[in-house]
Design a protein around this motif. Structure first.
Motif, short mmCIF file in Angstrom:
data_model
loop_
_atom_site.label_atom_id
_atom_site.label_comp_id
_atom_site.label_asym_id
_atom_site.label_seq_id
_atom_site.Cartn_x
_atom_site.Cartn_y
_atom_site.Cartn_z
N VAL A 39 0.85 -1.19 0.00
CA VAL A 39 0.00 0.00 0.00
C VAL A 39 0.89 1.24 0.00
O VAL A 39 2.10 1.17 0.24
CB VAL A 39 -0.94 0.03 1.23
N ASN A 40 0.27 2.36 -0.25
CA ASN A 40 0.97 3.65 -0.21
C ASN A 40 0.03 4.64 0.46
O ASN A 40 -0.92 5.13 -0.16
CB ASN A 40 1.33 4.10 -1.63
N VAL A 41 0.26 4.90 1.74
CA VAL A 41 -0.68 5.69 2.53
C VAL A 41 0.05 6.81 3.26
O VAL A 41 1.26 6.74 3.50
CB VAL A 41 -1.41 4.80 3.56
N PRO A 42 -0.65 7.89 3.61
CA PRO A 42 -0.03 8.95 4.40
C PRO A 42 0.54 8.39 5.71
O PRO A 42 0.10 7.38 6.22
CB PRO A 42 -1.19 9.92 4.65
N ILE A 43 1.50 9.08 6.27
CA ILE A 43 2.20 8.73 7.50
C ILE A 43 3.20 7.60 7.28
O ILE A 43 4.40 7.76 7.45
CB ILE A 43 1.25 8.38 8.66
N PHE A 44 2.72 6.42 6.86
CA PHE A 44 3.62 5.27 6.68
C PHE A 44 4.30 5.26 5.32
O PHE A 44 5.34 4.63 5.15
CB PHE A 44 2.85 3.97 6.87
N GLY A 45 3.71 5.93 4.33
CA GLY A 45 4.29 5.93 2.99
C GLY A 45 4.09 4.57 2.32
O GLY A 45 3.08 3.90 2.51
N ARG A 46 5.09 4.16 1.57
CA ARG A 46 5.02 2.84 0.90
C ARG A 46 5.26 1.76 1.94
O ARG A 46 6.26 1.81 2.66
CB ARG A 46 6.04 2.76 -0.23
N ALA A 47 4.35 0.81 2.00
CA ALA A 47 4.42 -0.19 3.06
C ALA A 47 3.90 -1.53 2.57
O ALA A 47 3.01 -1.61 1.71
CB ALA A 47 3.60 0.26 4.27
N VAL A 48 4.48 -2.59 3.13
CA VAL A 48 4.02 -3.95 2.89
C VAL A 48 3.26 -4.40 4.14
O VAL A 48 3.79 -4.33 5.25
CB VAL A 48 5.20 -4.90 2.60
N VAL A 49 2.03 -4.83 3.95
CA VAL A 49 1.20 -5.31 5.06
C VAL A 49 1.22 -6.83 5.04
O VAL A 49 0.96 -7.45 4.01
CB VAL A 49 -0.25 -4.81 4.94
N ILE A 50 1.57 -7.44 6.18
CA ILE A 50 1.67 -8.90 6.24
C ILE A 50 0.76 -9.45 7.34
O ILE A 50 0.45 -8.75 8.32
CB ILE A 50 3.12 -9.37 6.48
N SER A 51 0.35 -10.71 7.18
CA SER A 51 -0.46 -11.38 8.21
C SER A 51 -0.21 -12.88 8.23
O SER A 51 -1.00 -13.63 8.78
CB SER A 51 -1.95 -11.10 7.98
N ASP A 52 0.88 -13.31 7.61
CA ASP A 52 1.26 -14.72 7.62
C ASP A 52 2.17 -14.99 8.82
O ASP A 52 3.17 -14.28 9.01
CB ASP A 52 1.99 -15.08 6.33
N PRO A 53 1.89 -16.01 9.65
CA PRO A 53 2.69 -16.25 10.86
C PRO A 53 4.18 -16.43 10.58
O PRO A 53 5.01 -15.92 11.35
CB PRO A 53 2.07 -17.53 11.44
N ALA A 54 4.53 -17.12 9.51
CA ALA A 54 5.95 -17.35 9.22
C ALA A 54 6.65 -16.04 8.89
O ALA A 54 7.79 -15.80 9.33
CB ALA A 54 6.09 -18.34 8.07
N GLU A 55 6.00 -15.18 8.12
CA GLU A 55 6.59 -13.89 7.77
C GLU A 55 6.64 -12.97 8.98
O GLU A 55 7.60 -12.21 9.16
CB GLU A 55 5.82 -13.25 6.63
N ILE A 56 5.63 -13.03 9.83
CA ILE A 56 5.64 -12.23 11.06
C ILE A 56 6.79 -12.67 11.95
O ILE A 56 7.53 -11.83 12.51
CB ILE A 56 4.30 -12.37 11.80
N LYS A 57 6.97 -13.97 12.11
CA LYS A 57 8.07 -14.48 12.94
C LYS A 57 9.41 -14.02 12.40
O LYS A 57 10.29 -13.58 13.16
CB LYS A 57 8.01 -16.00 12.99
N GLN A 58 9.57 -14.11 11.09
CA GLN A 58 10.83 -13.68 10.49
C GLN A 58 11.08 -12.20 10.73
O GLN A 58 12.21 -11.79 11.05
CB GLN A 58 10.83 -13.98 8.99
N LEU A 59 10.05 -11.39 10.58
CA LEU A 59 10.21 -9.95 10.80
C LEU A 59 10.58 -9.66 12.24
O LEU A 59 11.50 -8.87 12.51
CB LEU A 59 8.92 -9.22 10.44
N PHE A 60 9.89 -10.27 13.20
CA PHE A 60 10.17 -10.01 14.61
C PHE A 60 11.56 -10.48 15.02
O PHE A 60 12.13 -9.98 15.98
CB PHE A 60 9.11 -10.67 15.48
N GLN A 61 12.10 -11.45 14.29
CA GLN A 61 13.44 -11.97 14.61
C GLN A 61 14.54 -11.29 13.80
O GLN A 61 15.72 -11.57 14.01
CB GLN A 61 13.48 -13.47 14.37
#
Length: 450
Positions: A39-61
């Motif tokens: 998405v491309n929204v005010p405040i955050f700008g260009r952003a990737v929105v995720i909701s997959d557990p494996a991708e969330i785990k990878q991001l947090f680590q």
């Protein structure tokens, strides 16, 4: 770069869509593009929105050198030394100092304060008349934090109790808004900065008063711990650091905890079987279902929409995606909590799914995750547990067949639209006496075993 698909509309159009459909927008984008989209929204700008557990785990680590805190956040209103503003090694060192008071002996010492604050507030509740519990829960959590975190008493307690709700409410609304080019000399930013200066003056008085008392070793409040703490090089926390971190702890744990408690009341009134089981459990001195209920409330009614990181490396590989430098990666709490593949029959409110088990912290994320996970998670969990236990012990919460309350954004937190309406009645003396006898017997038994 390999980015997820997403809408191609201009930023202002996507921003308008997000504002017009704050709850339905992300689910619709997931239906169209999948569990990851750009998405491309005010405040955050260009952003990737995720909701997959494996991708969330990878991001947090992911190492903070590659992806760290998102810049447009509460740090701008909580201060430059706030945990929300610090990055990298500075954040790590500050977190190391602040973790101890929210675990172990110090945390256990706060239980009595939580219960006292709840009993005191419930004395003002109307009997048999509908009223919103959110304002009450806000007062309970504020008073508890002022005692357990700030260690405030007397004049400072009164000053902070009057000032902080206004400061935090305005700050939460301004957190995602840019500071105007004229530096905030007029308008809401000017009011906020004036309140912030008053806050700093009160904290300076409180710190000086605490130091003069000479009883730091005997105190359990977080301020006393801050005054005693030292960095690895032996230096103490500065006055600015203490003021910013105290405000951060309040902002992170006051409104969010109170809002979750209001949602708990809203949910339980519409699930009388769960409510009846919880009352029976309280009377028997148990807690497993109560703990599971609070987990389920936070899953089905998360008060925060998103947590995320900003890519600092030239590119970040995240699952099948490669995200370029400068992009934000946003984890949608609502999307993963509502995913039937993660939580079967996710739309159903069912605390029993968590009885005897704990959720995966890369799937159940009301407190965020990784190095940015809320350091006060255990504090908030204990507080909610004690408040709910005390309420169910002392009053009867009337069930209702009214439709669920709509979500209402308060800036940072999403609250019940009607404030969590409740109707209560005092419990009979016989029921209260039986519950007290059970608790006394269990306390005696625990004492005999210790």
């Amino acid at each position: 770069m390999t980015l997820p698909p997403g809408p191609a509309k201009p930023r202002f159009v996507q921003g308008a869509y997000a504002l017009a459909m704050p709850l339905r927008g992300l689910p619709r984008l997931r239906e169209r593009y999948g569990k990851a989209f750009t998405v491309n929204v005010p405040i955050f700008g260009r952003a990737v929105v995720i909701s997959d557990p494996a991708e969330i785990k990878q991001l947090f680590q992911t190492d903070t050198a590659l992806a760290d805190n998102i810049e447009p956040n509460l740090g701008r209103v909580l201060g430059s030394r706030s945990m929300f503003a610090l990055m990298g090694e500075e954040h790590k060192q500050q977190r190391k100092l602040l973790v101890p008071p929210f675990h172990g002996r110090r945390l256990a010492a706060y239980e009595r304060i939580f219960e006292e604050a709840t009993v005191r507030e419930m004395a003002s509740w109307p009997i048999g008349t509908s009223f919103p519990v959110l304002p009450s829960m806000m007062r309970i959590t504020l008073n508890a934090i002022l005692r357990t975190v700030f260690g405030a008493e007397g004049r400072e307690f009164d000053d902070l109790r009057d000032l902080l709700p206004k400061l935090v409410t305005l700050g939460s609304r301004l957190a995602a808004a840019p500071i105007p080019k004229f530096g905030g000399r007029i308008g809401p930013w000017a009011r906020f900065f004036a309140m912030r200066r008053e806050y700093d003056r009160v904290i300076a008085r409180l710190v000086e008063k605490t130091r003069r008392a000479g009883d730091l070793d005997d105190r359990d409040d977080v301020l006393a711990m801050m005054l005693q703490s030292r960095y690895d090089d032996g230096s103490p926390m500065s006055g600015n650091e203490i003021a910013d971190q105290l405000l951060t702890l309040l902002a992170a744990g006051h409104e969010t905890t109170a809002t979750t408690l209001a949602w708990t009341v809203e949910r339980l009134r519409r699930h009388p079987d769960v409510l009846a089981d919880l009352v029976a459990e309280v009377d028997a001195g148990g807690k497993r279902l109560r703990e599971a209920t609070l987990i389920e409330v936070q899953r089905t009614r998360p008060v925060i929409d998103l947590v995320g990181r900003k890519v600092r490396a030239d590119a970040l590989e995240l699952g099948r995606w490669v995200v370029p430098k400068g992009y934000s990666i946003l984890v949608s709490i609502g999307l993963i909590h509502d995913d039937d593949a993660v939580f079967p029959d996710a739309a159903r409110f069912d605390p029993h799914r968590f009885v005897g088990s704990r959720p995966d912290l890369y799937e159940w994320i009301p407190f965020g995750g990784g190095t940015r996970r809320c350091i006060g998670a255990a504090f908030a969990t204990l507080e909610m547990n004690v408040v709910l236990r005390t309420v169910l012990r002392d009053v009867t919460l009337a069930a209702t067949t009214e439709p669920a309350e709509r979500w209402h954004s308060r800036g940072v937190a999403n609250a019940p639209g009607k404030g969590g309406l409740a109707v209560v009645h005092r419990r009979t003396a016989e029921a209260a006496g039986a519950a007290e006898t059970t608790r006394s017997t269990q306390a005696t038994s625990r004492g005999a075993r210790s």
